[in-house]
Design a protein around this motif. Structure first.
Motif: not given
Length: 73
Positions: A41-69
């Motif tokens: 977000n800091g990169q986007r605010n300062q430069f209008g975009e982020s460079t070379s880094v893009h994160f994805g997320n897992p399915d958080f519900v499935k992640l929790a359930e895989s741990m027995g939660l």
């Protein structure tokens, strides 16, 4: 205990959910899932975009359930 975290911060420490479950420490975790982290977000605010880094997320519900939660959206 209640923890409120962004998705980027959560992904850095999500393994601790299993630890809390194993030692019997009750907790609730709220994840603010905006598909980014403060560094990008800091990169986007300062430069209008982020460079070379893009994160994805897992399915958080499935992640929790895989741990027995229980999880919900």
């Amino acid at each position: 205990m209640i923890a409120a975290t962004g998705d980027g911060g959560f992904m850095m420490n999500c393994q601790e959910l299993e630890t809390a479950l194993r030692v019997g420490h009750p907790f609730v975790t709220l994840i603010f899932n905006d598909g980014g982290c403060s560094e990008l977000n800091g990169q986007r605010n300062q430069f209008g975009e982020s460079t070379s880094v893009h994160f994805g997320n897992p399915d958080f519900v499935k992640l929790a359930e895989s741990m027995g939660l229980k999880a919900t959206v």
